[in-house]
Design a protein around this motif. Structure first.
Motif, mmCIF file in Angstrom:
data_model
loop_
_atom_site.group_PDB
_atom_site.id
_atom_site.type_symbol
_atom_site.label_atom_id
_atom_site.label_comp_id
_atom_site.label_asym_id
_atom_site.label_seq_id
_atom_site.Cartn_x
_atom_site.Cartn_y
_atom_site.Cartn_z
ATOM 1 N N ILE A 96 0.826 -1.197 0.000
ATOM 2 C CA ILE A 96 0.000 0.000 0.000
ATOM 3 C C ILE A 96 0.866 1.256 0.000
ATOM 4 N N GLU A 97 0.525 2.184 -0.902
ATOM 5 C CA GLU A 97 1.110 3.512 -0.895
ATOM 6 C C GLU A 97 0.026 4.475 -0.420
ATOM 7 N N GLN A 98 0.307 5.194 0.658
ATOM 8 C CA GLN A 98 -0.736 6.019 1.252
ATOM 9 C C GLN A 98 -1.098 7.189 0.351
ATOM 10 N N ALA A 99 -2.390 7.356 0.107
ATOM 11 C CA ALA A 99 -2.880 8.489 -0.671
ATOM 12 C C ALA A 99 -2.903 9.731 0.210
ATOM 13 N N PRO A 100 -2.794 10.913 -0.377
ATOM 14 C CA PRO A 100 -2.830 12.146 0.406
ATOM 15 C C PRO A 100 -4.103 12.246 1.238
ATOM 16 N N ARG A 101 -3.944 12.518 2.553
ATOM 17 C CA ARG A 101 -5.057 12.754 3.469
ATOM 18 C C ARG A 101 -5.958 11.529 3.614
ATOM 19 N N GLU A 102 -5.497 10.378 3.207
ATOM 20 C CA GLU A 102 -6.303 9.155 3.318
ATOM 21 C C GLU A 102 -5.608 8.208 4.284
ATOM 22 N N PRO A 103 -6.278 7.751 5.336
ATOM 23 C CA PRO A 103 -5.619 6.847 6.282
ATOM 24 C C PRO A 103 -5.237 5.534 5.617
ATOM 25 N N LEU A 104 -4.153 4.938 6.100
ATOM 26 C CA LEU A 104 -3.699 3.669 5.533
ATOM 27 C C LEU A 104 -4.766 2.589 5.648
ATOM 28 N N SER A 105 -5.508 2.615 6.759
ATOM 29 C CA SER A 105 -6.544 1.599 6.924
ATOM 30 C C SER A 105 -7.592 1.714 5.821
ATOM 31 N N ALA A 106 -7.819 2.952 5.331
ATOM 32 C CA ALA A 106 -8.777 3.147 4.243
ATOM 33 C C ALA A 106 -8.273 2.489 2.966
ATOM 34 N N GLU A 107 -6.989 2.634 2.696
ATOM 35 C CA GLU A 107 -6.419 2.038 1.494
ATOM 36 C C GLU A 107 -6.450 0.514 1.565
ATOM 37 N N VAL A 108 -6.158 -0.032 2.730
ATOM 38 C CA VAL A 108 -6.203 -1.485 2.899
ATOM 39 C C VAL A 108 -7.640 -1.988 2.745
ATOM 40 N N ALA A 109 -8.589 -1.281 3.359
ATOM 41 C CA ALA A 109 -9.988 -1.692 3.253
ATOM 42 C C ALA A 109 -10.457 -1.668 1.808
ATOM 43 N N LYS A 110 -10.093 -0.631 1.068
ATOM 44 C CA LYS A 110 -10.498 -0.536 -0.331
ATOM 45 C C LYS A 110 -9.887 -1.665 -1.153
ATOM 46 N N ALA A 111 -8.625 -1.982 -0.887
ATOM 47 C CA ALA A 111 -7.971 -3.060 -1.625
ATOM 48 C C ALA A 111 -8.659 -4.395 -1.354
ATOM 49 N N LEU A 112 -9.003 -4.650 -0.103
ATOM 50 C CA LEU A 112 -9.688 -5.894 0.236
ATOM 51 C C LEU A 112 -11.095 -5.922 -0.353
ATOM 52 N N LEU A 113 -11.764 -4.774 -0.338
ATOM 53 C CA LEU A 113 -13.098 -4.700 -0.913
ATOM 54 C C LEU A 113 -13.064 -5.007 -2.408
ATOM 55 N N GLU A 114 -12.104 -4.418 -3.102
ATOM 56 C CA GLU A 114 -11.958 -4.680 -4.528
ATOM 57 C C GLU A 114 -11.681 -6.159 -4.790
ATOM 58 N N ALA A 115 -10.893 -6.775 -3.909
ATOM 59 C CA ALA A 115 -10.582 -8.190 -4.074
ATOM 60 C C ALA A 115 -11.839 -9.047 -3.920
ATOM 61 N N VAL A 116 -12.722 -8.646 -3.009
ATOM 62 C CA VAL A 116 -13.965 -9.393 -2.809
ATOM 63 C C VAL A 116 -14.874 -9.247 -4.016
ATOM 64 N N SER A 120 1.822 -8.637 3.798
ATOM 65 C CA SER A 120 1.526 -8.528 2.376
ATOM 66 C C SER A 120 1.377 -7.072 1.942
ATOM 67 N N PHE A 121 0.660 -6.273 2.740
ATOM 68 C CA PHE A 121 0.427 -4.882 2.388
ATOM 69 C C PHE A 121 1.586 -3.969 2.791
ATOM 70 N N GLY A 122 2.454 -4.463 3.668
ATOM 71 C CA GLY A 122 3.552 -3.630 4.135
ATOM 72 C C GLY A 122 3.108 -2.576 5.129
ATOM 73 N N VAL A 123 2.143 -2.926 5.975
ATOM 74 C CA VAL A 123 1.627 -1.991 6.980
ATOM 75 C C VAL A 123 1.617 -2.682 8.335
ATOM 76 N N GLY A 124 1.269 -1.920 9.370
ATOM 77 C CA GLY A 124 1.198 -2.488 10.704
ATOM 78 C C GLY A 124 -0.081 -3.264 10.932
ATOM 79 N N ARG A 125 -0.081 -4.108 11.938
ATOM 80 C CA ARG A 125 -1.255 -4.933 12.222
ATOM 81 C C ARG A 125 -2.434 -4.089 12.682
ATOM 82 N N PHE A 126 -2.164 -2.962 13.357
ATOM 83 C CA PHE A 126 -3.257 -2.090 13.778
ATOM 84 C C PHE A 126 -4.002 -1.545 12.568
ATOM 85 N N VAL A 127 -3.259 -1.212 11.512
ATOM 86 C CA VAL A 127 -3.875 -0.702 10.282
ATOM 87 C C VAL A 127 -4.789 -1.761 9.684
ATOM 88 N N VAL A 128 -4.295 -2.996 9.627
ATOM 89 C CA VAL A 128 -5.097 -4.102 9.095
ATOM 90 C C VAL A 128 -6.345 -4.309 9.946
#
Length: 244
Positions: free
Chosen positions: A8-28, A48-56
């Motif tokens: 995950i590469e963090q988008a401007p002003r977007e929390p990392l958890s949002a990017e992870v959630a969107k990626a998982l949603l797209e996968a579903v 896999s995403f290269g983020v912390g467990r709290f973000v996941v």
């Protein structure tokens, strides 16, 4: 499955958890993750995403709020079949991800719904009242969660329609899918649907006698109760995810 996701590469002003959630949603929704599949562990997803467990954990909590994940005690977290009608609204309103945006929806309803109830009491027609009563009775007589949720949302939309204000009505209609998710999570987590139903009764009664002040007060009380139940449901869901 945990190593199939791009970092995950963090988008401007977007929390990392949002990017992870969107990626998982797209996968579903793309079929990469099939309904009934057991989700990888927090550790595997974090690596896999290269983020912390709290973000996941926060991302999974968001997907749980949407009803896409099912926590099976002692057996992990599984993917539920997605509701394709829900995705466009979630993306459109940007309310998929994280506690802040859930809080935004809560705050909006707290301000919007009492105003709507007041106007409905002042402007409703006899036909409006019949419609609202029908949905209230539907909540009372519901035999399962889905029918209760449908009647609950329809009750609020019926009140909005009774305001004879298309902007207010359209605002609530546009978030109907999100309201269904909210109410479904609350009902699933509650021991009984009765407290929620009983909070709607004084709203209807005030609208029936055209008492705008009472309608607004009753709706405000309902929003407080609904918010408390939502927060409890989210807290319980987050605890279940951590323990799975």
């Amino acid at each position: 499955m945990g190593d199939q996701f791009a970092r995950i590469e963090q988008a401007p002003r977007e929390p990392l958890s949002a990017e992870v959630a969107k990626a998982l949603l797209e996968a579903v929704f793309s079929g990469q993750i099939q309904p009934g599949t057991r989700m990888p562990s927090e550790r595997q997803l974090a690596e896999s995403f290269g983020v912390g467990r709290f973000v996941v954990r926060e991302a999974l909590k968001s997907l749980g709020l949407l009803g896409l994940l099912e926590v099976r005690q002692g057996d992990g977290t599984y993917v539920r079949p997605p509701d394709s009608s829900l995705l466009p609204r979630v993306v459109e309103w940007g309310l998929l991800v994280g506690e802040q945006r859930t809080s935004d929806l809560v705050e909006t309803r707290k301000h919007l719904e009492p105003v709507t109830a007041r106007l409905a009491a002042e402007r409703r027609t006899d036909a409006d009242l019949v419609t609202i009563r029908t949905h209230l009775d539907g909540m009372r007589d519901a035999h399962d969660t889905e029918s209760f949720v449908e009647s609950d949302v329809a009750f609020h939309l019926g009140i909005a329609a009774a305001t004879d204000n298309t902007v207010l009505s359209n605002m609530l209609t546009s978030i109907a899918s999100l309201l269904k998710v909210w109410i479904r999570n609350v009902v699933d987590a509650a021991e009984s649907r009765e407290p929620s139903y009983l909070e709607h009764v004084p709203v209807y009664e005030a609208i029936e006698v055209r008492d705008g002040d009472a309608a607004a007060a009753a709706m405000a009380a309902h929003m407080e109760g609904a918010t408390c139940r939502l927060n409890a449901a989210l807290a319980a869901h987050g605890k279940s995810l951590r323990e799975s």
